[in-house]
Enzyme design. Sequence first.
Site, PDB file in Angstrom:
ATOM      1  N   CYS A  12       5.083   4.564   5.370  1.00 42.51           N
ATOM      2  CA  CYS A  12       3.663   4.705   5.045  1.00 42.51           C
ATOM      3  C   CYS A  12       3.564   4.787   3.526  1.00 42.51           C
ATOM      4  O   CYS A  12       4.570   4.925   2.836  1.00 42.51           O
ATOM      5  CB  CYS A  12       3.004   5.887   5.756  1.00 42.51           C
ATOM      6  SG  CYS A  12       3.572   7.512   5.288  1.00 42.51           S
ATOM      7  N   CYS A  86       0.653   0.639   5.680  1.00 37.30           N
ATOM      8  CA  CYS A  86       1.038   0.243   4.320  1.00 37.30           C
ATOM      9  C   CYS A  86       0.738  -1.222   4.058  1.00 37.30           C
ATOM     10  O   CYS A  86       0.971  -1.716   2.971  1.00 37.30           O
ATOM     11  CB  CYS A  86       2.498   0.569   4.022  1.00 37.30           C
ATOM     12  SG  CYS A  86       3.699  -0.511   4.815  1.00 37.30           S
ATOM     13  N   CYS A  90       5.287  -3.943   2.798  1.00 38.15           N
ATOM     14  CA  CYS A  90       6.593  -3.961   3.467  1.00 38.15           C
ATOM     15  C   CYS A  90       7.193  -5.353   3.427  1.00 38.15           C
ATOM     16  O   CYS A  90       6.557  -6.307   3.866  1.00 38.15           O
ATOM     17  CB  CYS A  90       6.429  -3.530   4.923  1.00 38.15           C
ATOM     18  SG  CYS A  90       5.705  -1.909   5.067  1.00 38.15           S
TER      19      CYS A  90
END
Length: 140
Positions: A12, A86, A90
């Site tokens: 996160c 997020c 990523c």
Amino acid sequence: MNDQTPSVLFVCVHNAGRSQMAAGWLRHLAGNQIEVRSAGSMPAEQINPIAVEAMAEEGIDITAEEPKVLTTEAVQDSDVVITMGCGDACPYFPGKRYEDWKLDDPAGQGIEAVRPIRDEIRFRIETLTAELLDQDPARA
């Protein structure tokens, strides 16, 4: 599953609430059967104290954990990557299992608001653990 220990990375943004609670649950429920990592794209300076309190109510101590920055290596080294809001932060690698868990952010919330988030994470972790260890969640 192969004979190797499966590994899970929780991501996160701040690595201070949801991902830390998820990592705490997975360590608690799976022991050393699953390797656990957590990280954030913009890690906070410390773990959310309300997340720590919520986990402590369940007998899980996450006070020793520290928010860590998300690295490409952490993603490459993990079998399952679970993001918690997020977005595009990523890195993506083919062949990995990715899941995005829609969870409220505990940041700035009181304990009453964080408990249901903690409990939702536990439910998801129980399901994930059963899948990775090839167990029936009703018997786990």
